[in-house]
Design an enzyme around this catalytic site. Structure first.
Site, PDB file in Angstrom:
ATOM      1  N   HIS A 194       0.858  -1.196   0.000  1.00  0.00           N
ATOM      2  CA  HIS A 194       0.000   0.000   0.000  1.00  0.00           C
ATOM      3  C   HIS A 194       0.884   1.232   0.000  1.00  0.00           C
ATOM      4  CE1 HIS A 194       1.051  -0.049   4.201  1.00  0.00           C
ATOM      5  NE2 HIS A 194       0.525  -1.249   4.332  1.00  0.00           N
TER       6      HIS A 194
ATOM      7  N   HIS B 210       4.209   1.411   2.011  1.00  0.00           N
ATOM      8  CA  HIS B 210       5.345   0.693   1.420  1.00  0.00           C
ATOM      9  C   HIS B 210       5.950   1.513   0.280  1.00  0.00           C
ATOM     10  CE1 HIS B 210       2.935  -2.918   2.885  1.00  0.00           C
ATOM     11  NE2 HIS B 210       4.095  -3.072   3.500  1.00  0.00           N
TER      12      HIS B 210
ATOM     13  N   GLY C  29       8.869   1.120   8.431  1.00  0.00           N
ATOM     14  CA  GLY C  29       7.869   2.099   8.847  1.00  0.00           C
ATOM     15  C   GLY C  29       7.791   2.197  10.357  1.00  0.00           C
TER      16      GLY C  29
ATOM     17  N   LYS D 221       5.208   2.722  12.041  1.00  0.00           N
ATOM     18  CA  LYS D 221       3.979   2.153  12.608  1.00  0.00           C
ATOM     19  C   LYS D 221       4.351   0.951  13.489  1.00  0.00           C
ATOM     20  CE  LYS D 221       1.086  -0.382  10.249  1.00  0.00           C
ATOM     21  NZ  LYS D 221       1.124  -1.658  11.032  1.00  0.00           N
TER      22      LYS D 221
ATOM     23  N   SER E  51      -2.127  -0.013   6.704  1.00  0.00           N
ATOM     24  CA  SER E  51      -1.679  -1.350   7.110  1.00  0.00           C
ATOM     25  C   SER E  51      -2.350  -2.372   6.198  1.00  0.00           C
ATOM     26  CB  SER E  51      -2.112  -1.616   8.555  1.00  0.00           C
ATOM     27  OG  SER E  51      -2.043  -3.003   8.837  1.00  0.00           O
TER      28      SER E  51
END
Ligand code: PAF
Length: 301
Positions: free
Chosen positions: A48, A51, A163, A165, A201
């Site tokens: 997504h 990335h 990332g 996240k 995500s």
């Protein structure tokens, strides 16, 4: 290199796709001989925008870019989503090629686990791996560290991008690289969010329409907590229990909502400046994680 698949990307640049370690190593050796620097973006596919933002940064800082796509079984626990993790290799490959990637490494299990999955040799980063997500996913970070070390050994990247996240994962990998003296620069990249704040995500795809509409409450709750910390609140347990409560009220099942020191995810003290608020919460079949970073000035409070 007869097993290589060559793609003409939409940008007219050729992307190589390799599935085997010997082919990968041959290309890497060739690039290194030419004096190229290499950036690696490890992924599990189902790509997504987040990335692609890692790839865009990788292209800015290195001569050659490698993306790996491999759903790593040993980082999934029993009953987790390994079996149903979306596999979208053709679509991923198209996106990567259109975004100027040089090399896609998409190995199968036998390449990275030639001795089968009951591997005895594993990388474990103690302490950091046992808290937060590690408490709920025992063995997860050892699985991540093991596969990432295999990628580092074979791709020999100068820099690897991850990332933020997965903030705990980022710290685990940084610590592994430091402790094992692996010559790679690990770069954390800011979280990429949807317009309503939900962190991008692959697991967002598990959400129903109703769940997807609810999901931005995670980021809102993290922001509320960050605001309180910035205003000088240092009753961390209260910030944490209010966060848990807010997520539960919204219909989520939070595993944790935690305020930690950003540097090492240890328990914070009131005079710590760099704090992280991290959460993992279930929404339907999706386990979502997110975090915000808080930088408090000496005058906060
Ligand atoms: O973050 C991920 O997608 C995975 O944990 C990683 C780093 C590719 C290792 O399998």
């Amino acid at each position: 290199m007869n097993s290589l698949l060559l793609h003409e990307s939409e940008a007219g640049v050729r992307m190589l796709t390799v599935h085997d370690l010997p082919d990968l190593r041959e290309i890497i050796r060739h690039w290194k001989r030419q004096g190229n620097s290499i950036a690696l973006v490890p992924t599990m596919g189902n790509l997504h925008g987040a990335h692609l933002s890692l790839l865009a940064r990788a292209r800015e800082i290195a001569d050659r870019t490698v993306v790996s796509i491999f759903v790593n079984p040993i980082q999934f626990g029993k009953g987790e989503d390994y079996e149903r993790y979306p596999s979208t290799l053709a679509e991923d490959s198209r996106k990567l090629s259109a975004n100027g990637l040089d090399l896609l490494f998409a190995p199968d299990l036998t390449q990275l686990y030639p001795g089968g999955l009951d591997v005895d040799t594993r990388i474990t980063v103690p302490e950091l791996s046992d808290i937060l997500c590690g408490r709920f996913r025992p063995g997860h970070f050892s699985g991540v560290a093991t596969v990432v070390s295999k990628l580092f050994v074979n791709v020999e990247p100068d820099v690897a991008l991850f990332g933020e996240k997965d903030y705990q994962q980022l710290l685990v990998i940084e610590r592994m690289v430091k402790d094992l003296c692996i010559p790679v620069r690990v770069m954390g990249m800011p979280i990429v969010r949807e317009a309503d704040g939900l962190a991008m995500s692959s697991r967002n795809a598990y959400l129903s329409r109703e769940e997807r509409a609810l999901a931005p409450v995670i980021y809102r709750t993290l922001q509320d907590a960050a605001g309180r910390l910035l205003r000088g609140e240092d009753n961390f347990p209260r910030v944490e229990s209010d966060g848990m409560w807010a997520l539960q009220q919204a219909g989520l099942r939070p595993e944790y909502f935690s305020v930690r020191r950003s540097a090492d995810l240890g328990a914070p003290r009131p005079d710590d400046r760099r704090l992280s608020v991290l959460t993992a919460a279930w929404l339907g079949k999706a386990r979502l994680i997110d975090n915000v970073q808080v930088e408090r000035s000496a005058s906060s409070g």
